[in-house]
Design an enzyme around this catalytic site. Structure first.
Site, short mmCIF file in Angstrom:
data_model
loop_
_atom_site.label_atom_id
_atom_site.label_comp_id
_atom_site.label_asym_id
_atom_site.label_seq_id
_atom_site.Cartn_x
_atom_site.Cartn_y
_atom_site.Cartn_z
CB SER A 119 46.44 33.53 58.34
OG SER A 119 45.90 33.17 59.57
CG HIS A 140 48.58 33.35 53.84
ND1 HIS A 140 48.60 34.68 54.17
CD2 HIS A 140 47.41 32.86 54.34
CE1 HIS A 140 47.49 34.98 54.82
NE2 HIS A 140 46.77 33.90 54.94
CD GLU A 152 51.18 37.11 52.43
OE1 GLU A 152 51.49 38.28 52.65
OE2 GLU A 152 50.62 36.39 53.29
CG ASN A 190 46.78 38.40 57.61
OD1 ASN A 190 45.84 39.01 57.09
ND2 ASN A 190 46.81 37.08 57.69
N1 3HC Z 1 32.90 31.82 39.60
C1 3HC Z 1 33.70 32.60 38.83
N2 3HC Z 1 33.77 33.93 38.96
C2 3HC Z 1 33.02 34.51 39.89
C3 3HC Z 1 32.17 33.77 40.73
C4 3HC Z 1 32.12 32.37 40.54
N3 3HC Z 1 31.33 31.58 41.27
N4 3HC Z 1 31.54 34.60 41.57
C5 3HC Z 1 31.98 35.83 41.28
N5 3HC Z 1 32.86 35.77 40.26
C6 3HC Z 1 33.55 36.90 39.63
C7 3HC Z 1 32.54 37.92 39.19
O1 3HC Z 1 32.02 37.62 37.92
C8 3HC Z 1 33.36 39.18 39.17
O2 3HC Z 1 34.19 39.22 38.03
P1 3HC Z 1 34.48 40.61 37.26
O3 3HC Z 1 35.24 41.45 38.24
O4 3HC Z 1 35.32 40.18 36.09
O5 3HC Z 1 33.16 41.17 36.91
C9 3HC Z 1 34.27 39.01 40.37
O6 3HC Z 1 34.36 37.58 40.57
C10 3HC Z 1 33.70 39.64 41.62
O7 3HC Z 1 32.48 39.02 41.95
P2 3HC Z 1 31.13 39.80 42.30
O8 3HC Z 1 30.94 40.97 41.38
O9 3HC Z 1 30.01 38.82 42.34
O10 3HC Z 1 31.32 40.24 43.77
P3 3HC Z 1 32.01 41.52 44.31
O11 3HC Z 1 32.29 42.51 43.24
O12 3HC Z 1 31.15 41.88 45.44
O13 3HC Z 1 33.41 40.95 44.83
C11 3HC Z 1 34.91 39.97 46.33
C12 3HC Z 1 33.49 39.97 45.80
C13 3HC Z 1 35.85 39.46 45.25
C14 3HC Z 1 34.94 39.03 47.51
C15 3HC Z 1 35.29 41.43 46.71
O14 3HC Z 1 34.31 41.97 47.55
C16 3HC Z 1 36.63 41.51 47.39
O15 3HC Z 1 37.67 41.48 46.76
N6 3HC Z 1 36.58 41.65 48.74
C17 3HC Z 1 37.79 41.72 49.55
C18 3HC Z 1 38.20 40.34 49.92
C19 3HC Z 1 39.47 40.31 50.67
O16 3HC Z 1 40.03 41.33 51.06
N7 3HC Z 1 39.96 39.10 50.90
C20 3HC Z 1 41.16 38.90 51.67
C21 3HC Z 1 40.78 38.64 53.08
S1 3HC Z 1 42.19 38.44 54.10
C22 3HC Z 1 42.58 36.82 53.98
O17 3HC Z 1 41.92 36.04 53.33
C23 3HC Z 1 43.81 36.39 54.68
C24 3HC Z 1 43.49 35.60 55.92
O18 3HC Z 1 44.73 35.18 56.47
C25 3HC Z 1 42.73 36.37 56.95
#
Ligand code: 3HC
Length: 284
Positions: A119, A140, A152, A190
């Protein structure tokens, strides 16, 4: 060059997700871990996600079967010998990564691309430690890998056009939207996300609002899926602290400097969801 067989080094949170999406897209995928116990845990993570997906009606049993038909877990580098692409998703430590690349290079063909899911580490430095800097790049992914659409693709100073093109094609083939990022600390996401998260901690320290109010402010006021403290807990405070330090070292700008509270929470082990405690309590 055409990518058909993919190796993923590390089956932790990121590696498991990468192996899953790769296998789901039809690539013959090998995922490597240090021992059978860790490997079993990682494969279990993939199984849990897909089973949850079936329960939610988002994944079909056939799709789950495809993943496991294309996926092989291993603890032996020798199994990576036919890989066209190896994606490394291990601990963020340059020396350990360099040693791992030497182990990969000892078994793969000269055409094989090595991509790092780092990252924040310098891709040019990682490539320089190999015999094939033109075939090394960054790839990434974002957490949770199966759900986040972005990848990325990072071009280091020595990355060839052919390597870059192959990674862009691979990213699209696994259903992701690739963006091209330069080899600079934090790449694109990031670079913007980390100062925002650090700022939220500074705001908390200044008494701007409670954790809940700041989170709700950004979630309900701006439509972010998670408020900054929920996201910090989700990404891991230790991970954020590590990335912030690397970015501060690279740019020497105060916006990348980790706030005192972040350092202390990491030292106390309050690293977020995985630790059971961060800005929120997950012990129950
Ligand atoms: N299989 C398939 N699909 C699934 C699933 C599974 N096991 N679990 C959930 N889903 C689907 C859901 O059905 C839903 O689909 P829909 O939008 O079509 O209805 C979608 O995924 C979202 O799931 P949930 O409704 O259960 O959960 P949330 O709405 O709470 O979303 C999340 C969860 C996607 C994690 C959301 O909260 C999110 O986008 N959070 C931000 C995450 C983020 O910013 N990540 C980046 C972090 S930074 C990084 O990683 C970089 C590193 O370098 C630090």
């Amino acid at each position: 060059m055409e990518i058909k067989t993919v190796g993923v080094i590390g089956c932790g949170l990121m590696g498991a997700g990468i192996a899953q999406v790769s296998a789901a897209a039809g690539f013959k995928t090998f995922v490597l871990e240090v021992n059978e116990d860790v490997l079993k845990k990682g494969i279990g993570r993939i199984d849990k996600f897909l089973t949850g997906g079936i329960e939610k009606g988002k994944v079909t049993p056939e799709q789950k079967a495809t993943v496991f038909a294309n996926l092989t877990g291993t603890t032996s580098f020798a199994d990576l010998k036919d890989c066209d692409l190896v994606i490394e998703a291990i601990i963020e430590n340059v020396e350990i990564k360099k040693k791992t690349y030497a182990q990969i290079e000892a078994v793969v063909g000269t055409h094989c691309v090595i991509a790092s899911n780092t990252s924040s580490l310098c891709i040019t430095e990682l490539g320089a430690g190999t015999t094939r800097p033109d075939k090394v790049a960054g790839l990434h992914f974002f957490n949770p890998v199966p759900l986040m659409k972005l990848v990325e693709v990072i071009r280091a100073l020595a990355t060839s056009q052919e390597t870059y093109d192959a990674l862009m094609t691979y990213a699209r083939a696994i259903g992701k939207e690739p963006v091209t990022a330069p080899d600079r600390g934090g790449f694109i996401v990031n670079r913007l996300l980390v100062p925002y998260l650090l700022d939220a901690i500074r705001c908390l320290e200044e008494g701007l609002g409670t954790v809940e109010d700041i989170d709700n402010g950004m979630k309900l006021g701006c439509g972010y899926p998670m408020g900054p403290f929920t996201l910090l807990d989700y990404v891991g405070l230790d991970t954020t602290y590590y990335i912030a330090n690397i970015m501060f070292e690279e740019f020497r700008e105060t916006r990348f400097a980790p706030p005192p509270l972040l350092k202390r929470m990491v030292l106390a082990g309050h690293c977020g969801k995985k630790a059971g405690k961060g800005f929120y309590d997950y012990s129950k």
